[in-house]
Scaffold this motif. Structure first.
Motif: not given
Length: 308
Positions: A188-193, A203-213, A294-305
Motif C-alpha cells: 500500500x505504501x509504494x509500488x515496485x515494477x 520481491x526480496x527487496x519488498x520483504x526487506x522494506x516490510x521489516x522497515x515498516x 544497485x539492483x541487489x535486494x538490499x540496495x533496491x530497498x535502500x534506494x526506495x527508503x
C-alpha cells in the motif's frame, strides 16, 4: 530451483517430441545454453551452425518460410549486437516466426567477461517493429512462455537467464498471457515494477522494506512489447510513488516504458528508475555486480527508503 536455461532446453525437447516444427539452431554454445539436451535426445531437431550468428539468423528465416518454428541458441549479446542487421532486415521486416532465445542475458555474465554482458538488449529489441520482447521471472513462467510461443505467429526475443533465482511463481502457472502485468506481492505504501529475473530480487527487496515498516506492492511485467498499458496503469492506481527496477540500462528499458505510459496518462505519479546507469558494466561475481550496480535486494530497498 532450476535454472532457466535448463528449463529452456528441456521444454523445447519435450515439445519437439510431438511438434515437428520445433528446431534449435545453435551458435556453438549448446553446452552453455542447454541446447545440448536437444542435440543428444533429438538430433534431427538440432542444427549446429558454429560461431556464425548472422548466418544462423538467415538459416532460421529460410526454415521459417518452410513452416518450421526455429529457436536460435546463443548468448543475448550476440543476437542484439552481432546479428542485429540480419534480425532487423530478415526477421523484423518479414514478421516470420523466428524465436531469439537470448541466453546468459543481463548483467550476470561477469564470469565470461564484460564483453559477453548485454544490458542494452531490451532497448535494442523494443525499437524493432513487429518484435515481441519477453523477460520471464523464473523457471515456471519461462516454461509457460515457451509453450505459448509454440503457436505464436511472429518474431520474438526472449531473455533466458543463466543462474537459478528464487521462484516468483509456482507449478500452477501454466498459461502465459502476452502483455499482461501481474501483481506478485500486494502493498500500500509504494509500488515496485520489475521484469525478468530481477522481479525475484525485487520481491526480496519488498520483504526487506516490510521489516522497515514500508508496505510495497510488486508488479511483474514479463512482456515489454507489447504491453497492456491500460492494465498496468490500473494496477498502479493512485500510487503516489512508483519505482521501476531492472537488470538493464535505464535507457529505453522497463523504466522508459513505464515513463512513456505515465506521461501520456492523467496520473501525477512520481517515478524513480532503478537500473544501470549509462556506461559499460564490468566483470565480477554475481553478488558483487548486483551490489555495485544497485539492483541487489538490499540496495533496491535502500534506494526506495532514501527516496520515499
Amino acid at each position: 530451483m532450476k535454472a532457466q536455461r535448463q528449463v529452456w532446453g528441456e521444454t523445447l525437447h519435450e515439445l519437439s517430441k510431438t511438434d515437428d516444427r520445433v528446431v534449435i539452431l545453435d551458435g556453438d554454445l549448446a553446452t552453455s545454453t542447454k541446447a545440448d539436451i536437444m542435440a543428444a535426445e533429438n538430433p534431427d531437431a538440432f542444427v549446429q551452425v558454429g560461431i556464425a550468428e548472422q548466418n544462423m539468423v538467415g538459416m532460421a528465416v529460410g526454415m521459417a518460410t518452410l513452416g518450421y518454428r526455429p529457436w536460435l541458441s546463443t548468448f543475448g549479446v550476440f543476437l542484439s549486437n552481432r546479428a542485429l542487421d540480419q534480425i532487423r532486415m530478415l526477421v523484423s521486416q518479414t514478421k516470420l516466426p523466428v524465436r531469439l532465445a537470448a541466453a546468459y542475458s543481463g548483467l550476470l555474465n561477469g564470469a565470461a567477461g564484460k564483453t559477453h554482458q548485454d544490458i542494452e538488449d531490451l532497448a535494442v529489441m523494443r525499437a524493432l517493429p513487429n518484435m515481441t520482447v519477453l523477460a520471464p521471472a523464473d523457471e515456471y513462467e519461462l516454461e509457460a512462455m515457451i509453450r505459448w510461443a509454440a503457436d505464436f505467429d511472429g518474431p520474438l526475443y526472449m531473455r533466458v537467464a543463466r543462474d537459478p533465482v528464487k521462484p516468483v511463481f509456482t507449478e500452477a502457472y501454466t498459461e502465459f498471457e502476452l502483455g499482461k502485468p501481474r501483481v506478485v506481492r500486494e502493498g500500500t505504501d509504494v509500488t515496485l515494477i520489475s521484469t525478468g529475473v530481477q522481479t525475484s530480487r525485487t520481491v526480496e527487496a519488498a520483504e526487506l522494506l516490510a521489516e522497515q515498516g514500508v508496505s510495497a506492492k510488486v508488479i511483474h511485467l514479463a512482456s515489454l512489447k507489447p504491453v497492456d498499458g491500460d492494465a498496468l496503469l490500473s494496477l498502479i492506481g493512485d500510487a503516489p510513488r512508483v519505482f521501476t527496477v531492472e537488470e538493464h540500462t535505464k535507457i529505453n528499458g522497463l523504466g522508459s516504458l513505464v515513463a512513456e505510459l505515465l506521461i501520456e496518462s492523467d496520473k501525477t505519479t512520481r517515478l524513480t528508475r532503478i537500473g544501470l546507469e549509462d556506461g559499460w558494466s564490468e566483470s565480477g561475481p554475481n553478488d558483487f555486480l548486483l551490489d555495485k550496480y544497485g539492483i541487489s535486494p538490499k540496495r533496491v530497498a535502500e534506494q526506495v527508503l532514501a527516496a520515499k
